[in-house]
Design a protein around this motif. Structure first.
Motif, PDB file in Angstrom:
ATOM      1  N   SER A  81      97.986  75.838  -2.808  1.00  0.00           N
ATOM      2  CA  SER A  81      97.913  75.802  -3.903  1.00  0.00           C
ATOM      3  C   SER A  81      99.566  76.367  -3.557  1.00  0.00           C
ATOM      4  N   ASP A 139      97.345  68.936  -7.946  1.00  0.00           N
ATOM      5  CA  ASP A 139      96.312  70.739  -7.363  1.00  0.00           C
ATOM      6  C   ASP A 139      95.679  70.508  -8.202  1.00  0.00           C
ATOM      7  N   GLU A 140      94.544  70.251  -8.059  1.00  0.00           N
ATOM      8  CA  GLU A 140      92.810  70.500  -8.791  1.00  0.00           C
ATOM      9  C   GLU A 140      93.467  70.154  -9.956  1.00  0.00           C
TER      10      GLU A 140
END
Ligand SMILES: Nc1ncnc2c1ncn2[C@@H]1O[C@H](COP(=O)(O)OP(=O)(O)O)[C@@H](O)[C@H]1O
Ligand SMILES: [Mg+2]
Lengths: 265, 299
Positions: free
Chosen positions: A46, A173-174
């Protein structure tokens, strides 16, 4: 397309909490590449996205996007070129604005501040059409406040907001991690079709190693703020899950023993 | 009858204050304390210009001055990263001195014998009683401001400002300059509040440097009352309800002080109680529901 050179970032330097989150990381992406990113918790995935988006300015190194050096460009200007979807469905949308207002806001990134109506008639039908293509029935709820939607529905709206003006780079991001398996699958389906339709250059962080290998065109693995594995083409095709884990263990000298890592799905 | 007219006059005029407070507290989600300073700023600017024979220009100048004050607070909080409450306090206190400077060091000036927008309206509407004309003037200002604000917040730029108060991260991710949007929002809020002060100075006939004290709580009380009366949560209704809240608030004050339940100087105490009560409602509701659950268990 995206060129990251020797990027470093240390949080809280000179304190006991000093932490090197990005360690001389270099990475190059060609136009149209779809890279999946894996790595244990705290690997810096991240943080890499934050650096690309300009959430902070890196300590050293450079970032070039679409042949422009964006290393010290402020975040809001970079977002003209970059679309980003977070894990948290709350993050990408404004809850007290309606679906159409949210989308209009994202759509307005092609022009600067303006005093004409926020949503024009022609735009409204364009938004409708786009939403309808996702097959989730959101096109009939354009005047609903986004705060009333489910997490999956919010992610779909965010997805549309990030791609309605075609970005140079899409960062995920996920973005399905907070959703139930069925919804997560549906969102991945939509993600894949949006990406291939627009031939988007994409980076996707996932904790599902299986889908990391199956989705996209290239997979990188991060550890301690650097890329420790980068595979594509045949090598990636032939890579099995256990190969990948063995590789991780030998390269990082530790076990890939993360609760959140899903080995299969 | 005169009490009702009086309540309507002040209710409409201070409706502009309520809209300003609604913009900063509700739309921007910023507890902006600049309001008290910018109200007084508008008041004294308008008064000084009115004495000089320019009542209309005075209102324009008041609005612009208030917008500038909002920009200062916006700059302090977005660029210098000072917490919004402190940023507002800093601007508010410095305005006290600036307001005195505008009045040439006098804490108080009278505009009693000057031409004002109200006098102009008496001439324009000779068929109505003065007290009625004052209501009309107040209503025209309040409705005009409602219209402009509603129009503005439906434009592209207005939408950006609303989004900043709702989810700032998302706004940054949409390539909108969030700092600029927030500062512009504060400028508009304080411009309205200063215009309100400007009109009030010409209405009441004098300007006092300390007139801003407690105005914030009055505006907040109006906004909260409006929200209780109108349950619908939308931009248009939110702004209309702020003005309605201001009128109802003034009605309450008139009843409480006009019929001598409380002395006339108790308005701020009454507003503080209204605000405290309204803000306490969620906590009280929770308490009650906990007590109910506990009661069910014991039963
Ligand atoms: N703003 C920050 N301040 C201090 N430490 C941070 C900050 N952001 C991330 N970190 C630290 O950097 C490391 C990498 O975090 P992150 O990139 O979020 O990991 P992940 O690979 O799980 O996404 C973690 O140890 C995290 O605690
Ligand atoms: Mg992460």
């Amino acid at each position: 397309m995206l060129d990251i050179k020797n990027l470093s970032k240390t949080f809280a330097p000179g304190t006991p909490n000093e932490h090197k989150a990005l360690d001389n990381l270099s990475l190059h992406l060609d136009k149209g590449e779809f890279v999946t990113i894996i790595g244990s918790n705290g690997a810096g995935k991240s943080t890499l996205f934050n650096a690309i988006c300009g959430t902070f300015i890196a300590d050293a190194g450079s970032i070039t996007l679409n042949s422009t050096d964006i290393t010290s460009v402020p975040d809001y200007k970079r977002s003209k070129l970059i679309g980003r979807v977070f894990q948290d469905p709350m993050k990408g949308t404004a809850p007290n604005l309606t679906i159409e207002e949210n989308i209009a806001l994202a759509y307005s990134r092609r022009k600067s501040f303006n005093l004409s109506a926020a949503i024009k008639k022609s735009e409204r039908s364009f938004f409708r059409e786009k939403l309808a293509s996702f097959g989730m029935g959101l096109e009939d709820r354009m005047k609903t406040k986004v705060g009333l939607l489910s997490g999956g529905q919010r992610q779909v709206v965010t997805m549309l907001m990030c791609t309605i003006v075609t970005p140079k780079l899409l960062l995920l991001d996920e973005h399905t991690a907070a959703l139930d398996p069925a919804t997560s699958e549906k969102i991945m389906e939509i993600t894949n079709s949006v990406i291939s339709e627009n031939n988007l250059t994409t980076m996707m962080i996932t904790h599902n190693i299986n889908s990391a290998l199956k989705t996209g065109t290239r997979t990188i693995m991060m550890d301690s703020g650097d890329v420790i594995l980068d595979i594509k083409g045949d090598e990636r095709e032939n890579m099995s899950l256990s190969d990948l884990l063995n590789m991780y263990n030998s390269k990082s000298n530790k076990q890939f023993d993360n609760d959140r890592i899903l080995l299969s799905h | 009858m005169s009490l009702v007219l009086g309540a309507l006059q002040i209710g409409f005029i201070l409706g502009m204050l309520a809209i300003g407070i609604y913009i900063s507290f509700r739309i921007l989600n910023v507890p902006d304390l600049t309001a008290e300073g910018s109200y007084a700023l508008g008041l004294v600017t308008s008064a000084v210009m009115t004495v000089a024979g320019h009542p209309y220009l005075g209102l324009v100048a008041a609005t612009l001055a208030g917008m500038a004050a909002g920009c200062v607070t916006g700059f302090l909080s977005t660029k210098l990263k000072i917490a919004p409450i402190l940023a507002g306090i800093i601007t508010m206190s410095s305005l006290y001195t600036i307001n005195l400077m505008i009045m040439g060091g006098n804490p108080n000036i009278s505009v009693f014998d000057c031409d004002t927008v109200f006098r102009a309206a008496y001439k324009l509407l000779p068929m109505f009683k003065k007290e009625v004309v004052k209501v009309i003037v107040g209503a025209v200002f309040a409705i005009f401001c409602c219209g402009v604000v509603i129009w503005f917040f439906r434009t592209g730029i207005g939408l950006s400002i609303r989004a900043v108060g709702d989810n700032e991260d998302m706004v940054r991710a949409s390539s909108i300059n969030a700092d600029f949007a927030k500062t512009l929002g504060l400028a508009i809020a304080n411009g309205l509040i200063a215009l309100c002060g400007g009109v009030y100075a010409q209405y009441i006939g004098n300007a006092d440097v300390s007139a801003g004290a407690g105005m914030l709580i009055i505006g907040l009380a109006s906004v909260i009352i409006g929200e209780v009366i109108i349950v619908k949560r939308s931009l248009v209704w939110g702004i209309i309800s702020a003005v309605l809240g201001s009128i109802i608030y003034r009605g309450i004050i008139t009843v409480v002080t006009g019929f001598h339940f409380l002395p006339s100087y108790s308005t701020k105490l009454v507003s503080a109680i209204i605000v405290a009560l309204a803000l306490a409602v969620p906590a009280v509701k929770e308490r009650i529901s906990i007590m109910k659950k506990g009661g069910a268990k014991n039963a």
